[in-house]
Write an enzyme that holds these catalytic residues in place. Structure first.
Site, PDB file in Angstrom:
ATOM      1  N   HIS A   1     -33.962  63.053 -40.766  1.00  0.00           N
ATOM      2  CA  HIS A   1     -32.740  62.572 -39.796  1.00  0.00           C
ATOM      3  C   HIS A   1     -32.811  61.227 -39.934  1.00  0.00           C
ATOM      4  CE1 HIS A   1     -29.748  62.840 -36.860  1.00  0.00           C
ATOM      5  NE2 HIS A   1     -30.589  61.999 -36.046  1.00  0.00           N
TER       6      HIS A   1
ATOM      7  N   CYS B   1     -28.218  67.315 -33.927  1.00  0.00           N
ATOM      8  CA  CYS B   1     -28.609  66.455 -35.441  1.00  0.00           C
ATOM      9  C   CYS B   1     -29.795  67.105 -36.819  1.00  0.00           C
ATOM     10  CB  CYS B   1     -29.552  65.428 -35.171  1.00  0.00           C
ATOM     11  SG  CYS B   1     -29.158  64.006 -33.695  1.00  0.00           S
TER      12      CYS B   1
ATOM     13  N   ASN C   1     -26.861  56.646 -37.496  1.00  0.00           N
ATOM     14  CA  ASN C   1     -27.198  57.796 -36.844  1.00  0.00           C
ATOM     15  C   ASN C   1     -25.598  59.133 -36.863  1.00  0.00           C
ATOM     16  OD1 ASN C   1     -27.573  60.550 -35.703  1.00  0.00           O
ATOM     17  ND2 ASN C   1     -28.970  59.746 -34.075  1.00  0.00           N
TER      18      ASN C   1
HETATM   19  O1  UT7 Z   1     -30.524  61.369 -32.783  1.00  0.00           O
HETATM   20  C1  UT7 Z   1     -31.095  62.234 -32.478  1.00  0.00           C
HETATM   21  C2  UT7 Z   1     -31.456  61.478 -31.154  1.00  0.00           C
HETATM   22  N1  UT7 Z   1     -31.616  60.398 -31.291  1.00  0.00           N
HETATM   23  C3  UT7 Z   1     -33.024  59.549 -30.764  1.00  0.00           C
HETATM   24  O2  UT7 Z   1     -34.218  60.389 -30.925  1.00  0.00           O
HETATM   25  C4  UT7 Z   1     -33.608  58.225 -30.581  1.00  0.00           C
HETATM   26  C5  UT7 Z   1     -34.752  57.779 -29.988  1.00  0.00           C
HETATM   27  N2  UT7 Z   1     -34.341  56.960 -29.328  1.00  0.00           N
HETATM   28  C6  UT7 Z   1     -34.040  55.429 -29.864  1.00  0.00           C
HETATM   29  O3  UT7 Z   1     -34.713  56.187 -31.391  1.00  0.00           O
HETATM   30  C7  UT7 Z   1     -35.272  54.248 -28.930  1.00  0.00           C
HETATM   31  O4  UT7 Z   1     -35.031  54.811 -27.654  1.00  0.00           O
HETATM   32  C8  UT7 Z   1     -33.418  53.537 -28.461  1.00  0.00           C
HETATM   33  C9  UT7 Z   1     -32.992  52.677 -30.678  1.00  0.00           C
HETATM   34  C10 UT7 Z   1     -32.624  54.374 -28.588  1.00  0.00           C
HETATM   35  C11 UT7 Z   1     -34.241  52.138 -27.893  1.00  0.00           C
HETATM   36  O5  UT7 Z   1     -35.109  51.793 -28.501  1.00  0.00           O
HETATM   37  P1  UT7 Z   1     -36.030  51.508 -27.008  1.00  0.00           P
HETATM   38  O6  UT7 Z   1     -37.212  50.773 -28.124  1.00  0.00           O
HETATM   39  O7  UT7 Z   1     -36.747  52.780 -27.024  1.00  0.00           O
HETATM   40  O8  UT7 Z   1     -35.746  50.723 -26.139  1.00  0.00           O
HETATM   41  P2  UT7 Z   1     -35.702  50.476 -24.990  1.00  0.00           P
HETATM   42  O9  UT7 Z   1     -34.613  51.982 -24.632  1.00  0.00           O
HETATM   43  O10 UT7 Z   1     -36.769  50.824 -23.649  1.00  0.00           O
HETATM   44  O11 UT7 Z   1     -35.206  49.242 -24.315  1.00  0.00           O
HETATM   45  C12 UT7 Z   1     -35.776  48.414 -24.239  1.00  0.00           C
HETATM   46  C13 UT7 Z   1     -34.744  46.746 -23.703  1.00  0.00           C
HETATM   47  C14 UT7 Z   1     -33.982  47.189 -22.654  1.00  0.00           C
HETATM   48  O12 UT7 Z   1     -33.771  45.967 -21.564  1.00  0.00           O
HETATM   49  P3  UT7 Z   1     -35.146  45.878 -20.526  1.00  0.00           P
HETATM   50  O13 UT7 Z   1     -35.426  46.725 -19.486  1.00  0.00           O
HETATM   51  O14 UT7 Z   1     -37.110  46.107 -21.132  1.00  0.00           O
HETATM   52  O15 UT7 Z   1     -35.103  44.154 -20.140  1.00  0.00           O
HETATM   53  C15 UT7 Z   1     -33.002  47.995 -22.887  1.00  0.00           C
HETATM   54  O16 UT7 Z   1     -32.328  47.274 -21.511  1.00  0.00           O
HETATM   55  O17 UT7 Z   1     -34.237  46.853 -24.739  1.00  0.00           O
HETATM   56  C16 UT7 Z   1     -32.691  46.528 -23.930  1.00  0.00           C
HETATM   57  N3  UT7 Z   1     -31.697  47.129 -25.358  1.00  0.00           N
HETATM   58  C17 UT7 Z   1     -31.008  46.486 -25.771  1.00  0.00           C
HETATM   59  N4  UT7 Z   1     -30.713  45.375 -25.465  1.00  0.00           N
HETATM   60  C18 UT7 Z   1     -29.755  44.672 -27.008  1.00  0.00           C
HETATM   61  C19 UT7 Z   1     -30.985  48.784 -24.977  1.00  0.00           C
HETATM   62  N5  UT7 Z   1     -30.226  48.289 -25.928  1.00  0.00           N
HETATM   63  C20 UT7 Z   1     -29.879  47.301 -26.638  1.00  0.00           C
HETATM   64  C21 UT7 Z   1     -29.111  46.930 -27.451  1.00  0.00           C
HETATM   65  N6  UT7 Z   1     -29.497  45.353 -27.717  1.00  0.00           N
HETATM   66  N7  UT7 Z   1     -28.016  47.599 -27.958  1.00  0.00           N
END
Ligand code: UT7
Length: 325
Positions: free
Chosen positions: A252, A113, A282
């Site tokens: 980004h 990225c 992204n």
């Molecule tokens: O391009 C450069 C590199 N990329 C990045 O820098 C991305 C950095 N990370 C992020 O943007 C975020 O961490 C994400 C968008 C990927 C995820 O968001 P988050 O708020 O960190 O969510 P999480 O991974 O902590 O997950 C929270 C909950 C989980 O459920 P439980 O365990 O709390 O029941 C996940 O299973 O959200 C769930 N979850 C979803 N639910 C619905 C994860 N993906 C989804 C989804 N739809 N697509």
């Protein structure tokens, strides 16, 4: 040393739109979750017949038109991509051929990225030293080809697209400073594990979906906020410019919450940042390239403005760049 600036910008986005409601039909997710957790509403998908160099070609033509240059005027082509057409030859060489840029030296940069900033930094140095006159820098990705469409934690995030910039000597303004950083100790946070010499393609790697993006998103989030803040502060310090003098930040586009958190750390509101994540998700190296092009075309960047590019990605790598427009 010559003064180097951006004299043309271009972009290409594939026609096909994949909305959050489309994704609701294939994985256990919701428009509400994707919108509130990421800021993404829809993303573009390349057609089956479109490879990364095809997207790059359209963005490159657009940028050359904007710069009022012919393909034969280009002496250097750098394509930033993590989704090359093939392992080799370089996508930049394939682009050279389709563009008809016979006089160009061509290579790819794999800085995920942050690739567009890495490529700008390299091109700037060649031009500043008088080695080449005009450089074409492209960020192009077909991330849909390495996305695991069964993994809801990643498939909602990525999209395809390409952006390009033409760099040349300028009389005033131009690139004031660039800052790059890398930390390979955190490479496991974001990777495509198979397809290289570590895990060559096999039935097992395919069955285990190891040719797709694996991401530890939650851990990456915090590092992204810290490194993007650090890169912005470092490049401004190097340039001798205060954050209050910056007219627009082009970050980004990984997650609106990451950008808002960087803004908070820098003492800035979200309206100081250019955002198009809602429409494209992204697109790795293409995100900044497309955002820069759109910001110029929409009049968000005017002559005399100070613009800050800021990115972070797999590697881990990060970079920032200050440009006086
Ligand atoms: O391009 C450069 C590199 N990329 C990045 O820098 C991305 C950095 N990370 C992020 O943007 C975020 O961490 C994400 C968008 C990927 C995820 O968001 P988050 O708020 O960190 O969510 P999480 O991974 O902590 O997950 C929270 C909950 C989980 O459920 P439980 O365990 O709390 O029941 C996940 O299973 O959200 C769930 N979850 C979803 N639910 C619905 C994860 N993906 C989804 C989804 N739809 N697509």
């Amino acid at each position: 040393m010559k003064r180097v600036g951006v004299i043309g910008v271009g972009k290409y986005l594939p026609k096909k739109i994949l909305s959050n409601s489309d994704l609701e039909k294939t994985v256990d997710t919701s428009d509400e979750w994707i919108t509130t957790r990421t800021g993404i509403k829809e993303r573009r998908l390349a057609a089956k017949t479109e490879a990364t160099s095809d997207l790059a070609l359209k963005a490159a033509k657009d940028a050359l038109l904007d710069a009022k240059l012919n393909p034969s005027d280009v002496e250097l082509i750098i394509v930033a991509t993590v989704t090359p057409d093939m392992q080799f030859p370089a996508t930049a060489c394939l682009l050279q051929n389709s563009l008809g840029a016979k006089n160009a030296v061509c290579f790819d940069v794999a800085a995920a990225c942050a690739g567009f900033i890495y490529a700008i930094s390299i091109a700037q140095q060649f031009i500043a030293r008088g080695v080449y006159k005009n450089a074409l820098v492209v960020g192009a990705e077909t991330l849909s080809t390495i996305t695991d469409w069964q993994d809801r934690s990643t498939c909602v995030l990525f999209g395809d697209g390409a952006g390009a910039a033409v760099l040349s000597e300028v009389k005033s303004g131009g690139i004031i400073s660039t800052y790059l950083g890398s930390d390979g100790s955190m490479s496991e946070l974001l990777m495509v594990p198979a397809g290289g010499s570590r895990n060559p393609a096999s039935y097992k790697t395919i069955d285990s979906r190891l040719h797709c993006i694996k991401m530890r998103g939650n851990e990456l989030f915090k590092v992204a906020v810290n490194t993007m803040t650090h890169a912005a502060e470092a490049v401004l310090k190097q340039a001798g410019i205060k954050i209050s003098e910056v007219n627009l930040i082009i970050p980004h586009q990984a997650n609106t919450r990451i950008i808002a958190a960087v803004g908070k750390k820098l003492g800035l509101s979200l309206d100081k940042f250019y955002l198009n994540i809602e429409r494209y998700g992204n697109m790795s190296s293409a995100s900044l390239a497309v955002a820069l092009c759109e910001a110029v075309k929409e009049g968000r960047i005017k002559k005399g403005d100070t613009v800050l590019l800021d990115a972070f990605g797999a590697g881990l790598v990060w970079g920032a760049c200050v440009i006086k427009w």
